[in-house]
Design an enzyme around this catalytic site. Structure first.
Site, short mmCIF file in Angstrom:
data_model
loop_
_atom_site.label_atom_id
_atom_site.label_comp_id
_atom_site.label_asym_id
_atom_site.label_seq_id
_atom_site.Cartn_x
_atom_site.Cartn_y
_atom_site.Cartn_z
N SER A 139 -12.29 -6.23 2.31
CA SER A 139 -12.02 -7.07 1.23
C SER A 139 -10.92 -7.99 1.85
O SER A 139 -9.98 -7.77 2.37
CB SER A 139 -11.17 -6.27 0.28
OG SER A 139 -10.31 -7.15 -0.57
N HIS A 149 -16.13 -8.89 0.93
CA HIS A 149 -15.75 -8.55 -0.54
C HIS A 149 -14.50 -9.58 -0.96
O HIS A 149 -13.55 -9.71 -0.27
CB HIS A 149 -15.29 -7.14 -0.72
CG HIS A 149 -14.80 -6.66 -2.13
ND1 HIS A 149 -15.83 -6.25 -3.21
CD2 HIS A 149 -13.65 -6.47 -2.66
CE1 HIS A 149 -15.21 -6.01 -4.03
NE2 HIS A 149 -13.68 -6.04 -3.96
N ASP A 187 -12.15 -10.76 -3.44
CA ASP A 187 -11.39 -10.42 -5.01
C ASP A 187 -10.86 -11.60 -5.68
O ASP A 187 -9.71 -12.09 -4.98
CB ASP A 187 -10.35 -9.31 -4.66
CG ASP A 187 -10.90 -7.96 -4.10
OD1 ASP A 187 -11.44 -7.37 -4.94
OD2 ASP A 187 -10.43 -7.61 -3.18
N MET A 216 -8.82 -13.09 -8.81
CA MET A 216 -7.99 -12.50 -9.63
C MET A 216 -7.38 -13.69 -10.45
O MET A 216 -6.72 -14.55 -9.89
CB MET A 216 -6.73 -11.63 -9.25
CG MET A 216 -7.49 -10.46 -8.33
SD MET A 216 -5.69 -9.58 -7.63
CE MET A 216 -6.72 -8.46 -6.50
N HIS A 249 -15.85 -10.09 -6.47
CA HIS A 249 -15.51 -9.11 -7.34
C HIS A 249 -14.61 -10.02 -8.35
O HIS A 249 -13.51 -10.31 -7.99
CB HIS A 249 -14.80 -8.21 -6.90
CG HIS A 249 -14.05 -7.30 -7.67
ND1 HIS A 249 -13.21 -6.12 -7.31
CD2 HIS A 249 -14.17 -6.73 -9.00
CE1 HIS A 249 -12.85 -5.45 -8.16
NE2 HIS A 249 -13.38 -5.70 -9.29
N MET A 299 -11.97 -10.46 -11.15
CA MET A 299 -10.97 -9.72 -12.13
C MET A 299 -10.44 -10.96 -12.92
O MET A 299 -9.36 -10.97 -12.82
CB MET A 299 -10.12 -8.90 -11.23
CG MET A 299 -10.76 -7.53 -10.57
SD MET A 299 -9.50 -7.14 -9.27
CE MET A 299 -10.37 -8.25 -7.92
N MET A 305 -13.91 1.30 -10.01
CA MET A 305 -12.52 1.16 -9.25
C MET A 305 -11.81 2.51 -8.92
O MET A 305 -11.71 3.38 -9.80
CB MET A 305 -11.58 0.37 -10.23
CG MET A 305 -12.18 -1.17 -10.40
SD MET A 305 -12.02 -1.96 -8.86
CE MET A 305 -10.33 -2.03 -8.20
N GLY A 351 -5.93 -5.30 -9.05
CA GLY A 351 -4.86 -6.01 -9.33
C GLY A 351 -4.23 -6.30 -7.79
O GLY A 351 -3.73 -7.44 -7.46
N PHE A 352 -4.42 -5.24 -6.86
CA PHE A 352 -3.19 -5.33 -5.63
C PHE A 352 -4.16 -4.50 -4.81
O PHE A 352 -4.67 -3.38 -5.04
CB PHE A 352 -1.95 -4.60 -5.81
CG PHE A 352 -1.17 -5.45 -6.81
CD1 PHE A 352 -0.64 -6.72 -6.55
CD2 PHE A 352 -0.90 -5.07 -8.16
CE1 PHE A 352 0.25 -7.47 -7.47
CE2 PHE A 352 -0.49 -5.87 -9.22
CZ PHE A 352 0.24 -7.11 -8.83
N GLY A 353 -4.08 -5.04 -3.59
CA GLY A 353 -4.58 -4.20 -2.58
C GLY A 353 -3.47 -3.28 -1.90
O GLY A 353 -2.29 -3.26 -2.44
N ASP A 365 -14.06 1.03 -4.79
CA ASP A 365 -13.10 0.00 -4.30
C ASP A 365 -11.58 0.32 -4.69
O ASP A 365 -11.45 0.48 -5.73
CB ASP A 365 -13.36 -1.43 -5.00
CG ASP A 365 -12.70 -2.35 -4.91
OD1 ASP A 365 -11.79 -2.58 -3.69
OD2 ASP A 365 -12.86 -3.45 -5.42
N GLY A 380 -8.21 1.72 -1.90
CA GLY A 380 -7.47 2.96 -1.27
C GLY A 380 -8.27 3.66 -0.50
O GLY A 380 -8.04 4.70 0.03
N GLY A 390 -9.88 -2.77 2.25
CA GLY A 390 -9.17 -3.99 2.71
C GLY A 390 -8.20 -3.70 3.57
O GLY A 390 -8.23 -3.97 4.96
N SER A 391 -6.94 -3.11 3.27
CA SER A 391 -5.88 -2.84 4.23
C SER A 391 -6.25 -2.08 5.40
O SER A 391 -5.88 -2.30 6.54
CB SER A 391 -4.72 -2.18 3.62
OG SER A 391 -4.54 -2.42 2.19
C1 DX5 Z 1 -8.02 -4.24 -6.01
C2 DX5 Z 1 -9.32 -4.87 -5.35
C3 DX5 Z 1 -9.56 -4.06 -4.02
C4 DX5 Z 1 -8.47 -4.25 -3.11
C5 DX5 Z 1 -8.99 -3.16 -1.84
O1 DX5 Z 1 -7.82 -4.99 -7.53
O2 DX5 Z 1 -10.37 -4.96 -6.20
O3 DX5 Z 1 -10.82 -4.71 -3.39
O4 DX5 Z 1 -8.28 -5.34 -2.36
O5 DX5 Z 1 -8.04 -3.12 -1.05
P1 DX5 Z 1 -7.25 -1.67 -0.41
O6 DX5 Z 1 -8.50 -1.49 0.29
O7 DX5 Z 1 -6.39 -2.14 0.46
O8 DX5 Z 1 -7.05 -0.75 -1.55
ZN ZN Z 2 -12.17 -5.64 -5.12
#
Ligand code: DX5
Ligand code: ZN
Length: 223
Positions: free
Chosen positions: A7, A32, A34, A36, A65, A67, A136, A141-143, A174, A176, A196-197
């Protein structure tokens, strides 16, 4: 087939093309993206213009994706920007099936996402019509959040439902996900793994991608 989808949200935005090439060379097949809107989710990320400008950096599959509320208003822009798969949220559409048809009318692959509080049964009538279901594993909303373990039960229920009916469906998970827990996610039935992270914040993203693929392949879904 297992697909790893880094991501971009967790990448260093000051050096996007380098970040993208890093994960592509490491063997990630999807990127990926994201999007938002600050309304469907309490965060704003980036939109179709950024996606159009990074399209020239890579031939990875662009897995968008969305959102955003009432995403049908913007599908054409993401098509033009170079998306390959467009996923919209069940909760954000008045008529999810109509949005799937709209995405297909552009000959794009269509996905439907559900947030952690949305029952997986809502997807059952749709799965014959979509290319991918996104479960999900965190609140959108947040990584950087921790995976919610109960969301894995939704992945299993959906995979079982699809298998029993002979429906070949990509199931994306998607939020964590990292090299330590990816095995739980794939053994539950997901085959498209967003991270992502875990990838972009790692010192060696390549090693993480290889480790995730190995663990995913060693932990398949068995009915
Ligand atoms: C959250 C996103 C994810 C997120 C994944 O709303 O849809 O794609 O960025 O990031 P990690 O892997 O850090 O949870
Ligand atoms: Zn995503």
């Amino acid at each position: 087939m297992i697909y790893i989808a880094p991501s971009l949200l967790a990448a260093d935005f000051s050096t996007l093309s380098t970040e993208i090439k890093k994960v592509e060379q490491a063997g990630a097949q999807y990127l990926h993206l994201d999007v938002m809107d600050g309304a469907f989710v309490p965060n704003i990320s980036f939109g179709s213009d950024l996606i159009a400008s990074i399209r020239k950096c890579t031939s990875m599959i662009f897995d968008v994706h969305l959102m955003i509320k009432r995403p049908e208003r913007y599908i054409d822009r993401f098509v033009k920007a170079g998306a390959d798969i467009i996923t919209v949220h069940y909760e954000a559409c008045e008529n999810p099936m109509a949005v799937v048809h709209l995405i297909h009318s552009y000959e794009m692959r269509a996905g439907i996402a559900i947030s952690p509080n949305t029952p997986v049964e809502h997807l059952f009538p749709l799965i014959e019509h979509i290319d991918m279901a996104l479960i999900m594993t965190v609140e959108p909303g947040f990584g950087g959040q921790a995976m919610i373990p109960t969301t894995l039960e939704k992945i299993s229920a959906l995979r079982k439902y699809a298998e029993e009916r002979g429906i070949d469906l990509d199931i994306q998970a998607d939020g964590g996900i990292n090299a330590n827990n990816v095995g739980l996610v794939t053994s539950s039935g997901a085959n498209v793994i967003v991270a992502g992270s875990a990838i972009f914040k790692a010192k060696k993203p390549r090693s993480v991608i290889l480790e995730m693929k190995a663990s995913a392949n060693n932990n398949p879904f068995i009915i």
